[in-house]
Design a protein around this motif. Structure first.
Motif, PDB file in Angstrom:
ATOM      1  N   VAL A 109       0.808  -1.218   0.000  1.00 28.23           N
ATOM      2  CA  VAL A 109       0.000   0.000   0.000  1.00 28.23           C
ATOM      3  C   VAL A 109       0.847   1.277   0.000  1.00 28.23           C
ATOM      4  N   ASP A 110       2.156   1.141   0.202  1.00 28.85           N
ATOM      5  CA  ASP A 110       3.087   2.259   0.019  1.00 28.85           C
ATOM      6  C   ASP A 110       2.678   3.566   0.684  1.00 28.85           C
ATOM      7  N   THR A 111       2.390   3.555   1.965  1.00 35.99           N
ATOM      8  CA  THR A 111       2.188   4.837   2.633  1.00 35.99           C
ATOM      9  C   THR A 111       3.483   5.234   3.335  1.00 35.99           C
ATOM     10  N   ASP A 112       3.699   6.540   3.483  1.00 36.02           N
ATOM     11  CA  ASP A 112       4.916   6.998   4.176  1.00 36.02           C
ATOM     12  C   ASP A 112       4.685   7.043   5.676  1.00 36.02           C
ATOM     13  N   CYS A 113       3.499   6.655   6.104  1.00 34.73           N
ATOM     14  CA  CYS A 113       3.103   6.898   7.484  1.00 34.73           C
ATOM     15  C   CYS A 113       2.823   5.546   8.164  1.00 34.73           C
ATOM     16  N   PRO A 114       3.848   4.909   8.781  1.00 30.67           N
ATOM     17  CA  PRO A 114       3.654   3.556   9.320  1.00 30.67           C
ATOM     18  C   PRO A 114       2.618   3.494  10.424  1.00 30.67           C
ATOM     19  N   GLU A 115       2.344   4.641  11.063  1.00 29.75           N
ATOM     20  CA  GLU A 115       1.328   4.598  12.120  1.00 29.75           C
ATOM     21  C   GLU A 115      -0.096   4.619  11.561  1.00 29.75           C
ATOM     22  N   SER A 116      -0.263   4.865  10.255  1.00 24.79           N
ATOM     23  CA  SER A 116      -1.602   4.794   9.632  1.00 24.79           C
ATOM     24  C   SER A 116      -2.290   3.510  10.032  1.00 24.79           C
ATOM     25  N   THR A 117      -3.567   3.589  10.358  1.00 19.00           N
ATOM     26  CA  THR A 117      -4.305   2.358  10.637  1.00 19.00           C
ATOM     27  C   THR A 117      -4.775   1.775   9.306  1.00 19.00           C
ATOM     28  N   ILE A 118      -4.919   0.463   9.275  1.00 21.79           N
ATOM     29  CA  ILE A 118      -5.331  -0.162   8.012  1.00 21.79           C
ATOM     30  C   ILE A 118      -6.758   0.283   7.648  1.00 21.79           C
ATOM     31  N   GLY A 119      -7.612   0.476   8.658  1.00 24.92           N
ATOM     32  CA  GLY A 119      -8.983   0.926   8.388  1.00 24.92           C
ATOM     33  C   GLY A 119      -8.994   2.328   7.793  1.00 24.92           C
ATOM     34  N   GLY A 120      -8.215   3.238   8.388  1.00 27.27           N
ATOM     35  CA  GLY A 120      -8.149   4.617   7.892  1.00 27.27           C
ATOM     36  C   GLY A 120      -7.558   4.661   6.497  1.00 27.27           C
ATOM     37  N   LEU A 121      -6.563   3.815   6.268  1.00 27.67           N
ATOM     38  CA  LEU A 121      -5.905   3.816   4.959  1.00 27.67           C
ATOM     39  C   LEU A 121      -6.888   3.404   3.854  1.00 27.67           C
ATOM     40  N   ARG A 130       3.031   2.073  -6.276  1.00 28.49           N
ATOM     41  CA  ARG A 130       3.192   1.017  -7.281  1.00 28.49           C
ATOM     42  C   ARG A 130       1.848   0.429  -7.713  1.00 28.49           C
ATOM     43  N   SER A 131       0.801   1.253  -7.722  1.00 22.49           N
ATOM     44  CA  SER A 131      -0.512   0.658  -7.990  1.00 22.49           C
ATOM     45  C   SER A 131      -0.653   0.193  -9.433  1.00 22.49           C
ATOM     46  N   ARG A 132       0.187   0.713 -10.355  1.00 26.90           N
ATOM     47  CA  ARG A 132       0.086   0.191 -11.722  1.00 26.90           C
ATOM     48  C   ARG A 132       0.476  -1.282 -11.747  1.00 26.90           C
ATOM     49  N   SER A 133       1.573  -1.635 -11.070  1.00 29.29           N
ATOM     50  CA  SER A 133       2.003  -3.035 -11.140  1.00 29.29           C
ATOM     51  C   SER A 133       1.333  -3.897 -10.071  1.00 29.29           C
ATOM     52  N   LEU A 134       0.953  -3.309  -8.931  1.00 29.95           N
ATOM     53  CA  LEU A 134       0.460  -4.146  -7.830  1.00 29.95           C
ATOM     54  C   LEU A 134      -1.017  -3.948  -7.516  1.00 29.95           C
ATOM     55  N   GLY A 135      -1.686  -3.115  -8.317  1.00 29.65           N
ATOM     56  CA  GLY A 135      -3.133  -2.947  -8.132  1.00 29.65           C
ATOM     57  C   GLY A 135      -3.462  -1.810  -7.175  1.00 29.65           C
ATOM     58  N   LEU A 136      -4.703  -1.334  -7.288  1.00 26.71           N
ATOM     59  CA  LEU A 136      -5.171  -0.258  -6.420  1.00 26.71           C
ATOM     60  C   LEU A 136      -5.289  -0.781  -4.992  1.00 26.71           C
ATOM     61  N   ASN A 137      -5.213   0.114  -4.023  1.00 26.32           N
ATOM     62  CA  ASN A 137      -5.299  -0.330  -2.624  1.00 26.32           C
ATOM     63  C   ASN A 137      -6.556  -1.150  -2.373  1.00 26.32           C
ATOM     64  N   ARG A 138      -7.703  -0.680  -2.895  1.00 27.42           N
ATOM     65  CA  ARG A 138      -8.951  -1.387  -2.583  1.00 27.42           C
ATOM     66  C   ARG A 138      -8.950  -2.819  -3.128  1.00 27.42           C
ATOM     67  N   ASP A 139      -8.133  -3.077  -4.171  1.00 25.73           N
ATOM     68  CA  ASP A 139      -8.067  -4.435  -4.722  1.00 25.73           C
ATOM     69  C   ASP A 139      -7.392  -5.415  -3.769  1.00 25.73           C
ATOM     70  N   LYS A 140      -6.738  -4.900  -2.747  1.00 30.38           N
ATOM     71  CA  LYS A 140      -6.052  -5.784  -1.791  1.00 30.38           C
ATOM     72  C   LYS A 140      -7.043  -6.342  -0.764  1.00 30.38           C
ATOM     73  N   ILE A 141      -8.245  -5.720  -0.671  1.00 28.19           N
ATOM     74  CA  ILE A 141      -9.211  -6.182   0.346  1.00 28.19           C
ATOM     75  C   ILE A 141      -9.956  -7.398  -0.194  1.00 28.19           C
ATOM     76  N   ILE A 142      -9.910  -8.513   0.556  1.00 26.88           N
ATOM     77  CA  ILE A 142     -10.679  -9.685   0.120  1.00 26.88           C
ATOM     78  C   ILE A 142     -11.893  -9.907   1.021  1.00 26.88           C
TER      79      ILE A 142
END
Ligand SMILES: Cc1cc2nc3c(=O)[nH]c(=O)nc-3n(C[C@H](O)[C@H](O)[C@H](O)COP(=O)(O)OP(=O)(O)OC[C@H]3O[C@@H](n4cnc5c(N)ncnc54)[C@H](O)[C@@H]3O)c2cc1C
Length: 409
Positions: A109-121, A130-142
């Motif tokens: 998800v490539d955020t610069d802010c390690p304290e970001s919560t996964i829910g907030g992100l 790197r969303s072109r090669s690894l997909g949009l963030n929302r595509d990571k949610i299963i």
């Protein structure tokens, strides 16, 4: 017993100093009780994770209750062989990174802010470098467990990659800034961490020249990402041959040594420029961190920020039109996105620029911190439907008023 006493009985509460009450539910049951109490007493509340980009997120409404999601945190299930992970929504990204790195994996998800919560992100709807090669963030949610504004809980998807029955409701909440409901648990798809990474940098005197090259660079397929950046934002280049450049072109290659050599040579052929390579090591790590943090470093709290999404082929014209000959922009060329500081008065010049950009198929979003923060997206054709959805799920509009698209009201 008044509403605040009831809330103090449900979970940890603290006066936030600005007259607001900060509520820290420790689990989904407490969160549910907080939301039903807030509904019963018509008390609006704002959910918050780490609040990493709070000041850039426009004019949120000042609600009497602040809902701190960070205590609903922890790993529930990690299956390294399946490359899936289920965590509570307040879990910090840094903690997830550390855990999965032990197995050579990453949540890309490539955020610069390690304290970001996964829910907030995921609620913020931003996308990684790197969303072109690894997909949009929302595509990571299963899969997810989420809570509606009335405190009722529901699940969508699950812990395996192919599992959605009916509508994929995770998409409804991803990017909704917590206005329709809150994530309480998230199941995500992991990817193997890159075997090797190379960052390529090359100099330009001016962004306009760079913009003309960007289409060529982004057509070198399999680059993880490429763009341009004001050179001052990558201080790691120090006294290298790049130190006199005003603007840097950059490209990321995430792969094994053969692909790295092949892509470097293709980029060199496409651009005809000397490329400086940063390979594994401290300099690469520092430059990578600087690149990730660039929007935060560059865009200050004054005056707001302009984000433009455009078809990559129109990049040079869009940048010329939007930046008026300055070097004042960060460009993610493969995705067709640029960020710049707002140098205009509000509102007419912004509206005029938005109209001009529409001729190139580009879309302008303005994020200001004052009342102008209301002009976030411009005209939204689906607005009546968004309102219907909000009214249905949150009839009293108690959850996150003024967040996300609802700052346009
Ligand atoms: C200029 C800029 C650049 C950015 N660049 C990137 C980037 O490159 N990569 C990237 O991944 N992200 C990026 N972001 C987004 C940023 O990563 C997220 O805003 C932040 O990481 C979210 O985590 P947080 O815990 O700080 O959330 P917060 O800032 O606290 O919350 C973000 C939003 O989500 C809501 N929220 C919080 N928790 C939940 C929950 N559990 N369920 C539902 N809603 C919730 C909040 O109410 C708020 O509306 C960028 C943001 C900005 C403004």
């Amino acid at each position: 017993m008044d509403a605040f006493d009831t809330l103090s009985d449900i979970c940890e509460t603290r006066h936030a100093g600005d007259g607001r009450l900060r509520l820290s539910p420790a689990n989904a049951d407490q969160l549910s009780a907080v939301l039903s109490t807030a509904n019963r007493h018509h008390l609006p509340l704002s959910a918050e994770g780490a609040g990493c980009y709070r000041w850039m997120d426009g004019a949120r409404e000042h609600t009497p209750l602040l809902l701190d999601m960070r205590h609903i945190s922890g790993v529930l299930d990690y299956q390294p062989e399946d490359m899936t992970l289920t965590v509570l929504a307040g879990t910090p990204i840094g903690e997830i990174r550390q855990l999965v790195a032990e197995n050579g994996q990453e949540l890309a998800v490539d955020t610069d802010c390690p304290e970001s919560t996964i829910g907030g992100l995921f609620a913020s709807g931003w996308n990684g470098l790197r969303s072109r090669s690894l997909g949009l963030n929302r595509d990571k949610i299963i899969g997810m467990e989420a809570m509606l504004p009335d405190g009722s809980i529901f699940q969508s998807g699950g812990k395996v990659v192919k599992n959605v029955t009916g509508y994929d409701l995770t998409r409804l909440l991803a990017g909704a800034h917590g206005t329709l409901g809150l994530f309480t648990q998230l199941s995500v798809r992991l990817t193997p961490a890159p075997r090797q990474r190379r960052m390529l940098l090359w100099p330009y005197a001016h962004l306009q020249t760079a913009a003309q090259d960007m289409l060529k660079a982004s057509q070198v397929v399999q680059l993880a990402s490429c763009g341009t950046i004001p050179a001052s934002l990558i201080p790691t280049i120090g006294d290298s041959p790049l130190c006199d450049a005003e603007v840097l072109g950059w490209a990321i290659i995430d792969d094994g040594p053969l692909a790295i050599r092949e892509l470097t040579s293709r980029l060199f052929q496409a651009l005809g420029k000397t490329l400086i390579a940063l390979d594994d090591g401290e300099r690469l790590d520092a430059a990578w961190d600087e690149l990730l943090a660039a929007p935060r470093t560059f865009l200050n709290e004054q005056g707001g920020m302009i984000e433009i999404g455009y078809p990559p082929a129109a990049g040079a014209e869009v940048l010329e039109c939007a930046l008026e000959g300055t070097n004042d922009g960060i460009v993610y060329a493969d995705r067709g996105v640029t960020y710049s500081r707002c140098r205009m008065d509000y509102p007419e010049p912004i509206h005029q620029l938005r109209e001009k950009l529409q001729a190139f198929g580009a879309h302008l979003q303005f994020r200001g911190n004052g009342p102008e923060g209301l002009d976030y997206h411009g005209k939204i054709s689906a607005w009546p439907w968004l309102q219907k959805l909000k009214n249905e799920l949150d009839p009293q509009h108690i959850l996150n008023p003024g967040h996300g698209v609802f700052r346009a009201t």
